[in-house]
Write a protein that holds these residues in place. Sequence first.
Motif, mmCIF file in Angstrom:
data_model
loop_
_atom_site.group_PDB
_atom_site.id
_atom_site.type_symbol
_atom_site.label_atom_id
_atom_site.label_comp_id
_atom_site.label_asym_id
_atom_site.label_seq_id
_atom_site.Cartn_x
_atom_site.Cartn_y
_atom_site.Cartn_z
ATOM 1 N N ALA A 355 35.566 37.589 78.643
ATOM 2 C CA ALA A 355 35.505 36.160 78.944
ATOM 3 C C ALA A 355 35.719 35.322 77.684
ATOM 4 O O ALA A 355 36.454 34.329 77.701
ATOM 5 N N LEU A 356 35.108 35.712 76.577
ATOM 6 C CA LEU A 356 35.274 34.955 75.339
ATOM 7 C C LEU A 356 36.655 35.160 74.741
ATOM 8 O O LEU A 356 37.215 34.249 74.124
ATOM 9 N N PRO A 361 41.951 33.757 72.073
ATOM 10 C CA PRO A 361 42.840 34.919 72.142
ATOM 11 C C PRO A 361 42.888 35.765 70.874
ATOM 12 O O PRO A 361 43.155 36.956 70.952
ATOM 13 N N GLU A 362 42.632 35.187 69.705
ATOM 14 C CA GLU A 362 42.685 35.975 68.474
ATOM 15 C C GLU A 362 41.641 37.087 68.470
ATOM 16 O O GLU A 362 41.784 38.089 67.775
ATOM 17 N N ALA A 363 40.578 36.912 69.256
ATOM 18 C CA ALA A 363 39.530 37.925 69.335
ATOM 19 C C ALA A 363 40.006 39.192 70.022
ATOM 20 O O ALA A 363 39.305 40.210 70.001
ATOM 21 N N ILE A 385 38.853 30.952 64.301
ATOM 22 C CA ILE A 385 39.200 30.752 65.709
ATOM 23 C C ILE A 385 39.121 29.254 65.948
ATOM 24 O O ILE A 385 38.043 28.682 65.907
ATOM 25 N N LEU A 386 40.242 28.603 66.159
ATOM 26 C CA LEU A 386 40.284 27.153 66.144
ATOM 27 C C LEU A 386 40.701 26.566 67.484
ATOM 28 O O LEU A 386 41.043 27.267 68.409
ATOM 29 N N SER A 387 40.731 25.250 67.529
ATOM 30 C CA SER A 387 41.189 24.535 68.712
ATOM 31 C C SER A 387 42.308 23.584 68.325
ATOM 32 O O SER A 387 42.085 22.452 67.950
ATOM 33 N N GLY A 388 43.549 24.078 68.403
ATOM 34 C CA GLY A 388 44.679 23.225 68.143
ATOM 35 C C GLY A 388 44.749 22.723 66.723
ATOM 36 O O GLY A 388 45.333 21.687 66.438
ATOM 37 N N GLN A 389 44.141 23.441 65.771
ATOM 38 C CA GLN A 389 44.174 23.054 64.381
ATOM 39 C C GLN A 389 44.661 24.232 63.550
ATOM 40 O O GLN A 389 44.652 25.365 63.997
ATOM 41 N N ILE A 399 45.786 31.007 60.783
ATOM 42 C CA ILE A 399 45.681 31.336 62.207
ATOM 43 C C ILE A 399 45.662 30.043 62.991
ATOM 44 O O ILE A 399 44.933 29.113 62.659
ATOM 45 N N ARG A 400 46.473 29.965 64.010
ATOM 46 C CA ARG A 400 46.501 28.771 64.866
ATOM 47 C C ARG A 400 46.182 29.203 66.289
ATOM 48 O O ARG A 400 46.931 29.947 66.904
ATOM 49 N N ILE A 401 45.047 28.764 66.791
ATOM 50 C CA ILE A 401 44.583 29.165 68.119
ATOM 51 C C ILE A 401 44.256 27.907 68.914
ATOM 52 O O ILE A 401 43.700 26.949 68.373
ATOM 53 N N PHE A 402 44.580 27.909 70.180
ATOM 54 C CA PHE A 402 44.297 26.762 71.042
ATOM 55 C C PHE A 402 43.184 27.123 72.016
ATOM 56 O O PHE A 402 43.277 28.118 72.726
ATOM 57 N N PHE A 403 42.148 26.302 72.008
ATOM 58 C CA PHE A 403 41.005 26.515 72.911
ATOM 59 C C PHE A 403 41.477 26.261 74.334
ATOM 60 O O PHE A 403 42.010 25.207 74.641
ATOM 61 N N TYR A 404 41.257 27.274 75.215
ATOM 62 C CA TYR A 404 41.713 27.216 76.594
ATOM 63 C C TYR A 404 43.225 27.107 76.629
ATOM 64 O O TYR A 404 43.772 26.563 77.549
#
Length: 404
Positions: A355-356, A361-363, A385-389, A399-404
């Motif tokens: 779920a997490l 997704p990087e996880a 683990i970021l949100s659009g940053q 690393i560029r990760i988007f929350f949801y």
Amino acid sequence: MQVPVEFLLFGLTLLGVAVFHTRAMRVALLGLLAVAAYKVLFGDFNGAFGFTGLWWHLQEEWVIVANLFALLVGFALLSRHFELSHIPHVLPRVLPDDWKGGVVLLAMVFVLSAFLDNIAAAIIGATVASTVYQRKLHIGYLAAIVAASNAGGSGSVVGDTTTTMMWLDGVAPFDVLHAYVAAIAAFFVFAIPAARQQQRHSPILKNASARMHLDWPRVIIVLLILIAAIAANVWSNTLPPERAEALPYVGATVIGTILLLTPWRRPDWKVVPTAAKGAVFLLSLVLCASMMPVDSLPAASPETALGLGFVSAVFDNIPLTKLALEQGGYDWGALAYAVGFGGSMIWFGSSAGVALANMYPEAKSVGLWLRHGWQKRAQEPQPSILSGQTFASSDKATIRIFFY
């Protein structure tokens, strides 16, 4: 001793998930197809052969599959209600301003898991953490949230599917309760280093915005969904085993409550596709594991319980628990802790981890999870683990990760 082909196929599937984590769902589905095809063509399903055997097997597993799917999707929607209620934004007013705030947050996840499904507790904890740490979560802290959710449910007969199975099989709740002796000790072992690691990585917010106000209808919706889930869980546990295993009561209750309350506040339906993909991935592994020819376990002993804990990191703990109940002779508290907490070792070892990983997704990188989720040294490169940053970690990797 010859290793069954099913185990070889399952092992290759897990290896593929670990290596090709960006295509984890495709690998899991191919693995499921390969195992099912082999069982239909060359094996059997507990004495039933061919497509008839497969059909009977799916009939036995459909309740677990439907329940997990509904919970993963339903709690993803709940987490968005929770975030949009602005509760995570006001929590800095009550959390300590240093690394102890991270420990308190993990303790909240631990306690919630004793009453809720560990999926809900983990998602709520991650939603709060993403806010109070300004969406810069260390993978080590994300792994700690999963560990707290799994440990918190290990001593409660309503906190985890495996402990509920024990209760339905006649194990007294007090015979499972002492799992908390190990779970609480483990909590301090991982929570303090993970919280200090996260605080160095991205300090906790010291003050909440004075202009932030709660969206009370969403707060009430979150509470109603959680109360309904707890009530459905407790009620289903009072039913005879044949009725309790007939329908996915908890998952259906969560989805039904969300739909019933939709006119009051519209859920964020955009999270459903991602949550559904994660659910399909997990259920592919669960079905693969259910088809393994595990007919017996070694003699019941502390060593066997410990071994089952390690196996549960890659093998669904539900059939393992079922076999252990049929065998008998275990310290049920020790077994509950081992098979419950053991799934925290790898991200796909538990439904909470999956779920997490849907949210971050990087996880899904097994290498990063093992490297940074298992506390080793005080100073290490810290993946974000970021949100659009975009954020450059100390090893200059971005690393560029988007929350949801």
